[in-house]
Motif scaffolding. Structure first.
Motif, PDB file in Angstrom:
ATOM      1  N   HIS A  14       0.749  -1.277   0.041  1.00  0.00           N
ATOM      2  CA  HIS A  14      -0.108  -0.007  -0.131  1.00  0.00           C
ATOM      3  C   HIS A  14       0.986   1.068  -0.134  1.00  0.00           C
ATOM      4  O   HIS A  14       2.212   1.266   0.342  1.00  0.00           O
ATOM      5  N   SER A  15       0.249   2.453  -0.278  1.00  0.00           N
ATOM      6  CA  SER A  15       0.869   3.778  -0.449  1.00  0.00           C
ATOM      7  C   SER A  15       0.251   4.787   0.242  1.00  0.00           C
ATOM      8  O   SER A  15      -1.047   4.618   0.403  1.00  0.00           O
ATOM      9  N   LEU A  16       0.971   5.684   0.503  1.00  0.00           N
ATOM     10  CA  LEU A  16       0.251   7.098   1.116  1.00  0.00           C
ATOM     11  C   LEU A  16       0.922   8.287   0.697  1.00  0.00           C
ATOM     12  O   LEU A  16       2.099   8.433   0.239  1.00  0.00           O
ATOM     13  N   LEU A  17       0.081   9.152   0.492  1.00  0.00           N
ATOM     14  CA  LEU A  17       0.428  10.420  -0.263  1.00  0.00           C
ATOM     15  C   LEU A  17      -0.078  11.452   0.660  1.00  0.00           C
ATOM     16  O   LEU A  17      -1.053  11.796   0.988  1.00  0.00           O
ATOM     17  N   ALA A  27      -4.779   7.158   0.786  1.00  0.00           N
ATOM     18  CA  ALA A  27      -3.958   5.783   0.901  1.00  0.00           C
ATOM     19  C   ALA A  27      -4.769   4.949  -0.109  1.00  0.00           C
ATOM     20  O   ALA A  27      -5.629   5.158  -0.490  1.00  0.00           O
ATOM     21  N   TRP A  28      -3.983   4.031  -0.863  1.00  0.00           N
ATOM     22  CA  TRP A  28      -4.501   2.874  -1.740  1.00  0.00           C
ATOM     23  C   TRP A  28      -3.742   1.818  -1.764  1.00  0.00           C
ATOM     24  O   TRP A  28      -2.405   1.860  -1.295  1.00  0.00           O
ATOM     25  N   GLY A  29      -4.140   0.831  -2.369  1.00  0.00           N
ATOM     26  CA  GLY A  29      -3.339  -0.751  -2.377  1.00  0.00           C
ATOM     27  C   GLY A  29      -4.164  -1.607  -1.367  1.00  0.00           C
ATOM     28  O   GLY A  29      -5.157  -1.665  -1.607  1.00  0.00           O
ATOM     29  N   TRP A  30      -3.202  -2.506  -1.133  1.00  0.00           N
ATOM     30  CA  TRP A  30      -4.002  -3.686  -0.222  1.00  0.00           C
ATOM     31  C   TRP A  30      -4.412  -3.124   1.006  1.00  0.00           C
ATOM     32  O   TRP A  30      -3.699  -2.407   1.607  1.00  0.00           O
ATOM     33  N   GLY A  31      -5.621  -3.574   1.493  1.00  0.00           N
ATOM     34  CA  GLY A  31      -6.174  -2.909   2.792  1.00  0.00           C
ATOM     35  C   GLY A  31      -6.552  -3.951   3.792  1.00  0.00           C
ATOM     36  O   GLY A  31      -7.457  -3.642   4.586  1.00  0.00           O
ATOM     37  N   GLU A  32      -6.341  -5.253   3.772  1.00  0.00           N
ATOM     38  CA  GLU A  32      -6.578  -6.416   4.589  1.00  0.00           C
ATOM     39  C   GLU A  32      -6.604  -5.978   5.963  1.00  0.00           C
ATOM     40  O   GLU A  32      -7.600  -6.541   6.765  1.00  0.00           O
ATOM     41  N   GLY A  38     -10.156   3.150   7.946  1.00  0.00           N
ATOM     42  CA  GLY A  38     -11.652   2.754   7.851  1.00  0.00           C
ATOM     43  C   GLY A  38     -12.088   1.266   7.885  1.00  0.00           C
ATOM     44  O   GLY A  38     -11.016   0.338   8.136  1.00  0.00           O
ATOM     45  N   GLU A  39     -13.241   0.959   8.039  1.00  0.00           N
ATOM     46  CA  GLU A  39     -13.779  -0.520   8.572  1.00  0.00           C
ATOM     47  C   GLU A  39     -13.412  -1.524   7.476  1.00  0.00           C
ATOM     48  O   GLU A  39     -13.199  -2.697   7.580  1.00  0.00           O
ATOM     49  N   SER A  40     -13.327  -0.912   6.109  1.00  0.00           N
ATOM     50  CA  SER A  40     -12.992  -1.663   5.047  1.00  0.00           C
ATOM     51  C   SER A  40     -11.858  -2.461   5.094  1.00  0.00           C
ATOM     52  O   SER A  40     -10.816  -1.870   5.379  1.00  0.00           O
ATOM     53  N   THR A  41     -11.757  -3.706   4.513  1.00  0.00           N
ATOM     54  CA  THR A  41     -10.330  -4.391   4.702  1.00  0.00           C
ATOM     55  C   THR A  41     -10.092  -4.781   3.111  1.00  0.00           C
ATOM     56  O   THR A  41      -9.363  -5.812   2.830  1.00  0.00           O
ATOM     57  N   SER A  42     -10.861  -4.173   2.202  1.00  0.00           N
ATOM     58  CA  SER A  42     -10.738  -4.434   0.631  1.00  0.00           C
ATOM     59  C   SER A  42      -9.326  -3.700   0.427  1.00  0.00           C
ATOM     60  O   SER A  42      -9.161  -2.705   0.864  1.00  0.00           O
ATOM     61  N   LYS A  43      -9.191  -4.016  -0.811  1.00  0.00           N
ATOM     62  CA  LYS A  43      -7.961  -3.144  -1.309  1.00  0.00           C
ATOM     63  C   LYS A  43      -8.849  -1.860  -1.989  1.00  0.00           C
ATOM     64  O   LYS A  43      -9.982  -1.981  -2.564  1.00  0.00           O
ATOM     65  N   SER A  44      -7.931  -0.927  -2.661  1.00  0.00           N
ATOM     66  CA  SER A  44      -8.480   0.325  -3.433  1.00  0.00           C
ATOM     67  C   SER A  44      -7.316   0.737  -4.286  1.00  0.00           C
ATOM     68  O   SER A  44      -6.048   0.858  -3.963  1.00  0.00           O
ATOM     69  N   LEU A  45      -7.508   0.493  -5.719  1.00  0.00           N
ATOM     70  CA  LEU A  45      -6.988   0.950  -6.694  1.00  0.00           C
ATOM     71  C   LEU A  45      -6.737   2.471  -6.883  1.00  0.00           C
ATOM     72  O   LEU A  45      -5.835   2.866  -7.600  1.00  0.00           O
TER      73      LEU A  45
END
Length: 159
Positions: A14-17, A27-32, A38-45
Motif C-alpha cells: 500500500h502507499s500513502l500520499l 491511501a491506496w493498495g492492499w487493505g486487509e 476505515g472499517e473496510s479491509t478491501s483493496k483500493s486501486l
C-alpha cells in the motif's frame, strides 16, 4: 489543486500520499488490515482520503506533517509531534499496547512518547520515531546528533 505533493511513501502493498498544505493524507493498495483507514479491509486501486482521528477535541488540531508505511500498517506524525497509527497491531508494531485491538481501523494517537517526534520510519514489524534529542536508542547503538526510539519490536523464533 490540493497543494504540492510533499511526501509519497510505500508500505508492503500500500502507499500513502501526504499533502500537508491541504491537510490531506491519501491511501491506496492492499487493505486487509485496515491500513488504508476505515472499517473496510478491501483493496483500493484509487487513492482515498484517510479520515483524521475521530476524537472531536483532536480533529481541528491534527495537521499531518510526515507519513510512514509499514508492511500492513500506516502512521503519520502531526505538526505538534504526536504520532498516529492504524492497521495491523498483532505484533504491536503500530506502537499500541497489547490490550489494544490487533487491527486498528482509524488513525489513533499513541500515548505520549514524552518527546516531540519529527519523523517516522516503519518496517515489516517495527517502527522508529526520530526526535530532536542528541542520541539514538536502537538496540544498544548510540550515534550523536540523532535520536530514535523503537516503540515496538518483537522477534519471532518462527521462520
Amino acid at each position: 489543486a490540493d497543494g504540492a505533493a510533499a511526501q509519497l511513501v510505500g508500505g508492503g502493498c500500500h502507499s500513502l500520499l501526504l499533502l500537508p498544505r491541504a491537510r490531506r493524507l491519501y491511501a491506496w493498495g492492499w487493505g486487509e488490515f485496515s491500513q488504508l483507514s476505515g472499517e473496510s479491509t478491501s483493496k483500493s486501486l484509487e487513492p482515498r482520503v484517510v479520515s483524521l482521528p475521530a476524537h472531536e477535541e483532536l480533529r481541528d488540531s491534527v495537521r499531518p506533517s510526515a507519513a510512514a508505511a509499514g508492511w500492513d500498517f500506516s502512521a503519520f506524525v502531526d505538526e505538534q509531534g504526536r504520532v498516529f497509527t492504524w492497521g495491523n497491531n498483532a505484533e504491536h508494531q503500530s506502537g499500541h499496547a497489547c490490550h489494544v485491538a490487533s487491527v486498528i481501523s482509524q488513525p489513533t494517537p499513541l500515548p505520549s512518547l514524552g518527546v516531540r517526534v519529527r519523523a517516522l520510519s516503519c518496517g515489516v514489524r517495527h517502527s522508529v520515531a526520530v526526535t530532536g534529542a542528541r542520541s539514538i536508542a536502537l538496540s544498544s547503538v548510540k550515534t550523536p546528533n540523532v535520536a530514535c526510539r523503537v516503540w515496538a519490536y518483537r522477534q519471532s523464533s518462527e521462520r
